[in-house]
Design an enzyme around this catalytic site. Structure first.
Site, short mmCIF file in Angstrom:
data_model
loop_
_atom_site.label_atom_id
_atom_site.label_comp_id
_atom_site.label_asym_id
_atom_site.label_seq_id
_atom_site.Cartn_x
_atom_site.Cartn_y
_atom_site.Cartn_z
N ASP A 19 40.46 37.36 31.99
CA ASP A 19 41.29 36.43 32.76
C ASP A 19 41.15 35.01 32.22
O ASP A 19 42.13 34.25 32.16
CB ASP A 19 40.90 36.46 34.23
CG ASP A 19 41.05 37.84 34.84
OD1 ASP A 19 41.96 38.58 34.45
OD2 ASP A 19 40.23 38.18 35.72
N SER A 61 27.33 37.62 31.57
CA SER A 61 28.20 38.48 32.37
C SER A 61 29.59 38.49 31.74
O SER A 61 30.08 37.45 31.30
CB SER A 61 28.28 37.99 33.81
OG SER A 61 29.28 38.70 34.52
N GLY A 66 37.71 42.58 21.83
CA GLY A 66 36.32 42.54 22.25
C GLY A 66 35.49 41.70 21.29
O GLY A 66 35.78 40.53 21.04
#
Length: 309
Positions: A255, A249, A225
């Site tokens: 991905d 966002s 993170g």
């Protein structure tokens, strides 16, 4: 033929909208929604194309939403290998509070895939990946697909001589026992996998290396993170910190990291530089609204920064 072929067993039509404020019980007036083809492997293929790699996406699709996904991927210049299924493709919804910037994501379970439909997904993967260098399985499995199905994907990748990259969770992650070139768990997923807390870098590196020693995978990338990521092999461990940006966002960031990692390996970068491209791609995704694909100029800018850190 594509160098990268992705398999998404549970793709989604992603819908994103904005509201001035998201509060309970009141009617919320939203902006006109926008739509993207989504799901783990689909997103990986889209970002790989942004990075200039040749990529194809294999996925099951059904109903009107499945047809709409196909049209959207045409815009992303991704080669498609669609397995038609009887049930409808799922729809996932993201609402963004324009005032606070907070993002609310609603994920539906997806269609039930029959045994015959699962088999046809594997057949389509083998056909699409006959000359591929990487096969990437990313995202959740839909109802009806057991976690052990991931082993069949690994064997299919081995049969065509491609390196297998896995980014999944839950039963699929727990079920894999061999045949992986690179796996990308989050820190929480790695802790669950090895059955203990991993408070610091030495413990995290040791746990990742256990997976390598057990023959499950050759490379483990642990996403941390806001602390970046660690990339671990039998002989090497490299870290790239996160880049400080204003998050618009988080949809698709993981991905995008996988796409950057795979393209970096495809380019035969060093492990650290491949990880830097993964971090750069994830960071670029944070700047985009909802499920929109990230931009090449943002990736290149962040890649240069990440390689210098």
């Amino acid at each position: 033929m594509p160098d990268i072929v992705t398999l998404t067993m549970n793709p989604a039509l992603d819908v994103t909208t904005f509201a001035d404020a998201i509060v309970p019980t009141k009617k919320l007036r939203c902006t006109e929604p926008f739509y993207d083809a989504g799901g783990g492997g689909v997103n990986v293929a889209k970002v790989a194309r942004v990075l200039g790699a040749s990529a194809a996406a294999v996925y099951p699709a059904g109903g009107v939403r499945g047809e709409q996904m196909s049209g959207l991927l045409d815009d992303d210049d991704v080669e498609e290998c669609i397995v038609t299924i009887a049930d409808d493709t799922r729809e996932c919804f993201t609402a963004i509070d324009s005032t606070s910037g907070l993002e609310y994501r609603f994920l539906t379970p997806g269609p039930v895939l029959t045994a015959a439909e699962q088999e046809r997904c594997l057949e389509a993967l083998v056909k699409a990946a006959s000359d591929a260098k990487f096969v990437v399985a990313s995202g959740s499995f839909p109802p009806g697909v057991p976690g052990t199905f991931v082993r069949r994907i690994a064997r299919a990748a081995a049969d065509v001589g491609a390196r297998f990259v896995l980014d999944s969770s839950g039963d699929a992650l727990a079920s894999i026992d061999s045949g992986v070139h690179l796996v990308k768990p989050s820190l929480d997923e790695l802790c669950e996998w090895v059955g203990r807390d991993l408070p610091g870098a030495p413990e995290r590196i040791a746990a990742a290396r256990e997976l390598v020693t057990r023959g499950i995978t050759e490379i483990v990338v642990v996403s941390l993170g806001g602390d970046g990521a660690i990339m671990v092999t039998a002989d090497e461990a490299v870290t790239v910190p996160a880049l400080d940006v204003e998050v618009r966002s988080a949809v698709g960031a993981g991905d995008s990291m996988v796409a950057g990692l795979v393209v970096g390996l495809l380019q035969e970068r060093s492990l650290r530089d491949a990880l830097a491209l993964g971090i750069a791609s994830a960071t670029a995704a944070l700047l985009t609204a909802g499920s929109h694909v990230c931009k090449r100029e943002d990736i290149d800018r962040f890649d240069a920064l990440a390689r210098e850190l």
